[in-house]
Design an enzyme around this catalytic site. Structure first.
Site, PDB file in Angstrom:
ATOM      1  N   ASP A  52      52.936  46.650  47.198  1.00  0.00           N
ATOM      2  CA  ASP A  52      53.087  45.222  46.909  1.00  0.00           C
ATOM      3  C   ASP A  52      54.491  45.073  46.342  1.00  0.00           C
ATOM      4  O   ASP A  52      54.752  45.441  45.198  1.00  0.00           O
ATOM      5  CB  ASP A  52      52.016  44.805  45.883  1.00  0.00           C
ATOM      6  CG  ASP A  52      52.272  43.412  45.297  1.00  0.00           C
ATOM      7  OD1 ASP A  52      53.128  42.682  45.832  1.00  0.00           O
ATOM      8  OD2 ASP A  52      51.596  43.062  44.308  1.00  0.00           O
TER       9      ASP A  52
ATOM     10  N   LYS B 292      63.651  38.946  45.614  1.00  0.00           N
ATOM     11  CA  LYS B 292      62.768  38.687  46.758  1.00  0.00           C
ATOM     12  C   LYS B 292      62.931  37.232  47.222  1.00  0.00           C
ATOM     13  O   LYS B 292      62.709  36.910  48.373  1.00  0.00           O
ATOM     14  CB  LYS B 292      61.329  38.957  46.327  1.00  0.00           C
ATOM     15  CG  LYS B 292      60.298  38.815  47.416  1.00  0.00           C
ATOM     16  CD  LYS B 292      58.948  39.252  46.896  1.00  0.00           C
ATOM     17  CE  LYS B 292      57.820  38.835  47.791  1.00  0.00           C
ATOM     18  NZ  LYS B 292      56.531  39.265  47.255  1.00  0.00           N
TER      19      LYS B 292
ATOM     20  N   GLU C  62      50.276  38.827  51.650  1.00  0.00           N
ATOM     21  CA  GLU C  62      49.706  39.185  50.343  1.00  0.00           C
ATOM     22  C   GLU C  62      48.256  38.710  50.159  1.00  0.00           C
ATOM     23  O   GLU C  62      47.396  39.500  49.752  1.00  0.00           O
ATOM     24  CB  GLU C  62      50.594  38.632  49.221  1.00  0.00           C
ATOM     25  CG  GLU C  62      51.879  39.438  49.088  1.00  0.00           C
ATOM     26  CD  GLU C  62      53.003  38.673  48.425  1.00  0.00           C
ATOM     27  OE1 GLU C  62      52.763  37.563  47.909  1.00  0.00           O
ATOM     28  OE2 GLU C  62      54.135  39.188  48.440  1.00  0.00           O
TER      29      GLU C  62
ATOM     30  N   ASP D  15      46.883  32.606  44.947  1.00  0.00           N
ATOM     31  CA  ASP D  15      47.830  33.632  44.518  1.00  0.00           C
ATOM     32  C   ASP D  15      49.070  32.990  43.901  1.00  0.00           C
ATOM     33  O   ASP D  15      49.923  32.464  44.617  1.00  0.00           O
ATOM     34  CB  ASP D  15      48.193  34.487  45.754  1.00  0.00           C
ATOM     35  CG  ASP D  15      49.210  35.570  45.434  1.00  0.00           C
ATOM     36  OD1 ASP D  15      49.696  35.629  44.292  1.00  0.00           O
ATOM     37  OD2 ASP D  15      49.516  36.361  46.344  1.00  0.00           O
TER      38      ASP D  15
END
Ligand code: AMP
Length: 657
Positions: free
Chosen positions: A29, A101, A205, A233
């Site tokens: 992850d 990211k 994800e 999420d």
């Protein structure tokens, strides 16, 4: 201590592992704020996905990379990853890179990059005047890309796994936000390659989280979970919501939605502002403090950001907490008490921003909130009680908090790795197409083959034909979008199928096949039946589109459905009339000598010429709805009729002779 050496670490194979390349596939992850790595192990004859602790004994690693520059040589002498880098952040803010990211796979002019670069203490710039790529500048002038930072983190996680498993691991599954576009996914894969990893699959994800929720227990307890699942999420930088259907080991993603620019850091920023404002008002009696000067002080901002995150996390567990930062600026200290309620209030607008994507995802999956069997919460931010309460109110059901929000994505990635390596069997992971895919047909119309939110892998074939006599080639133009006309959609690929034997229009049978694999890679092929001629291309869906852009496209399509349909019908009629009249013109030219003997030839020819002028005018003004397209249809039908009769009369007359 694990260190990523500057030059060689990404590809270097530690000698003692060289002969034992592992068949294991690790799951990673690669988070905005934290990353984690997991693998599949045997527990009493059953498979279990397990997090691997790093060399600091932590189950997650901060996604932070710090470069130390030697002041004498001006060379990078040390690269730190994870919590060691985080500790450097305060003393080395301009060389400590975090949340990169958000920048990976984006171009410098991208709005999000422009927005982000204003809030980070390190320098974000254009790679060169001619390149659009994002570069991060180290204080010695060296440039790194967000991909390099990702690679350093991945390299650290790979080494963590190598050391723990005592094998050289070179295969991985890496997770990305559901709405990462192709270039962001590609950049993530390349970062893996730089770290010496073969990235077998990039998994969304929330899908990984659902896999972990639906399978990890099953593997341990031998039971299966079935039903509709919502994965909410909210991590450090992105928000994703996915609706999945789990049925006997089949995981089907029914819909996904989210916000690529909403996460824990936005909450931190709100708290930072609050702390700054309080610091200024507490000290303004003695000193005039300028907000601008404080904002430009990178070390000060870093200390504030750390304190903000700390108090935000504390307030998930206690009702009030103290922020204490000695000597924040000059000899001034910050001391402040914050209440949970206060935090809830100041961040309510951010929490509420997650509601519309949830509603959209439910709508796209064609289900109501009460249909959801389980809501699983992923990402550190979902520990905030106000967020849990908001989700509970929205679904009228308590979210399931049995999964560890920080670890579940890596666990799911490891399970996906296990599925690929064959360690885990009987599971099929299904994803969906974000937008409708199809081809251009007559009059610029969009003919969909794969509707949006179709589960992949999928294969579909439809038969098309030519629009003109003796047409020996067709151009297959592949589009992605929701509008009825291709000009409003996105062209993602095209190719020419040549060598069709001459035949009357409508006769050739051209089979167009869309074949989409589990990674969302689309193979489009076209073949002509009688000749067996075939051609194909490979394209990637969702190229360059963000989740916001996708939502916008869907909304635009809904708003314009009626007018698009009207224009589409008009264009179809105009194009059909154009083809028909061209055929008649060709026949009139070819048999001119014979048909000109008929007394009505002149009249029909004049009508034909007038119709040509009319069609050309309509073609020029195709959107002008004041021009009644039915006139064309009526006139074309009438002319066809007259021309047919003329040819009949001439044929009968010649037979009588
Ligand atoms: P992730 O990207 O999933 O690792 O999420 C990290 C984000 O969750 C960061 O913004 C953290 O500050 C935040 N976070 C972690 N734990 C908590 C907590 N207990 N309460 C609120 N936020 C948290």
């Amino acid at each position: 201590m694990l260190r990523v050496s500057v030059k060689s670490s990404f590809t270097k194979i530690p000698r003692r592992f060289a002969s034992t390349k592992s068949s294991k596939v690790i799951g990673i992850d690669l988070g905005t704020t934290n990353s984690a790595v997991a693998y599949i192990r045997d527990v009493k004859d059953k498979k279990s996905a397990t997090i691997i602790e790093n060399d600091q004994g932590q189950r997650t690693t901060p996604s932070i990379v710090s470069y130390s520059v030697n002041p004498t040589s001006n060379k990078i002498e040390k690269v730190l990853v994870g919590s060691l880098a985080k500790r450097q952040q305060m003393i080395n803010p301009e060389n400590t890179f975090f949340a990169t990211k958000r920048l990976i796979g984006r171009s410098f002019d991208d709005d999000e990059v422009q927005r982000d670069m204003k809030t980070v203490p390190f320098k974000v710039m254009k790679q060169s005047p001619t390149s659009d790529a994002v570069s991060l500048k180290i204080s010695n002038g060296e440039l790194k890309s967000p991909k390099d930072i990702g690679a350093a983190i991945l390299s650290y996680l790979k080494t963590t796994a190598d050391e723990y498993l005592n094998e050289e691991i070179d295969k991985a599954v890496i997770t990305v936000p559901a709405y990462f576009n192709d270039s962001q996914r590609q950049a993530t894969k390349e970062a893996g390659k730089l770290a010496g990893l073969n990235v077998l699959r990039v998994v969304n994800e929330p899908t990984a989280a659902a896999l972990s929720f639906g399978l990890d227990d099953k593997m341990k307890e031998g039971e299966r979970k079935n039903g509709l699942l919502a994965v909410y999420d909210l991590g450090g930088g992105t928000f994703d919501i996915s609706i999945l259907d789990i049925e006997d080991g089949v995981f089907e993603v029914r819909s996904t939605n989210g916000d690529t620019h909403l996460g824990g850091e936005d909450f931190d920023n709100v708290v930072v502002r609050h702390l700054l404002n309080n610091f200024i008002s507490q000290n303004n009696k003695n000193k005039k403090l300028s907000l601008q000067i404080l904002l430009e002080n990178r070390a000060l901002m870093q200390r504030l950001r750390d304190a903000a995150e700390k108090v935000k996390i504390q307030l998930s567990h206690v009702k009030s907490a103290i922020v204490d930062i000695p000597f924040l600026y000059d000899n001034l200290h910050l001391h402040l008490e914050m209440e949970e309620e206060e935090l809830d209030k100041m961040t309510l607008h951010l929490i509420n921003k997650t509601i519309p994507p949830v509603k959209k995802a439910l709508r796209d999956a064609d289900i109501e909130t009460e249909d959801i069997d389980e809501i699983i919460m992923v990402g550190g931010m979902t520990r905030m009680p106000k967020i849990r309460k908001t989700v509970e109110d929205l679904f009228n059901k308590k979210p399931n908090t049995s999964v560890n929000p920080d670890e579940t994505v890596a666990i799911g990635a490891a399970i996906q790795g296990g599925i690929i390596s064959g360690e885990i069997k009987d599971v099929l992971l299904l994803d969906v197409t974000p937008l409708t895919l199809g081809i251009e047909t007559i009059g610029g119309a969009f003919s969909p083959l794969i509707p949006r939110n179709t589960t992949v892998p999928v294969k579909k074939t439809e038969i098309f034909s030519t629009g003109v006599d003796n047409q020996t080639g067709v151009e297959i133009k592949v589009y992605q979008g929701e509008r009825g006309l291709v000009r409003n959609n996105k062209l993602i690929g095209n190719f020419q199928l040549a060598g069709i034997p001459p035949m009357p229009k409508g006769m050739p049978q051209i089979a167009v096949t869309f074949d989409i694999d589990a990674d969302g890679i689309i193979n489009v092929s076209a073949s002509e039946k009688s000749s067996g001629k075939e051609k194909s291309i490979t394209v990637v869906a969702n190229q360059g589109l963000t989740e916001q852009e996708i939502n916008k496209l869907v909304e635009e399509a809904n708003e314009n459905r009626d007018s698009d349909n009207t224009i589409r019908k008009r264009l179809e009629l105009i194009t059909k009339a154009d083809i028909m009249i061209s055929d008649t013109e060709t026949a009139f030219e070819k048999y001119k000598d014979t048909i000109s003997t008929d007394p009505q030839y002149g009249e029909v020819l004049n009508e034909l010429k007038a119709l040509r002028v009319m069609i050309d005018t309509f073609k020029k003004e195709e959107n002008n709805t004041k021009l009644d397209v039915n006139v064309i249809k009526r006139s074309t039908d009438a002319l066809q009729n007259k021309a047919f009769k003329l040819f009949q009369r001439v044929t009968t007359a010649s037979q009588k002779k």
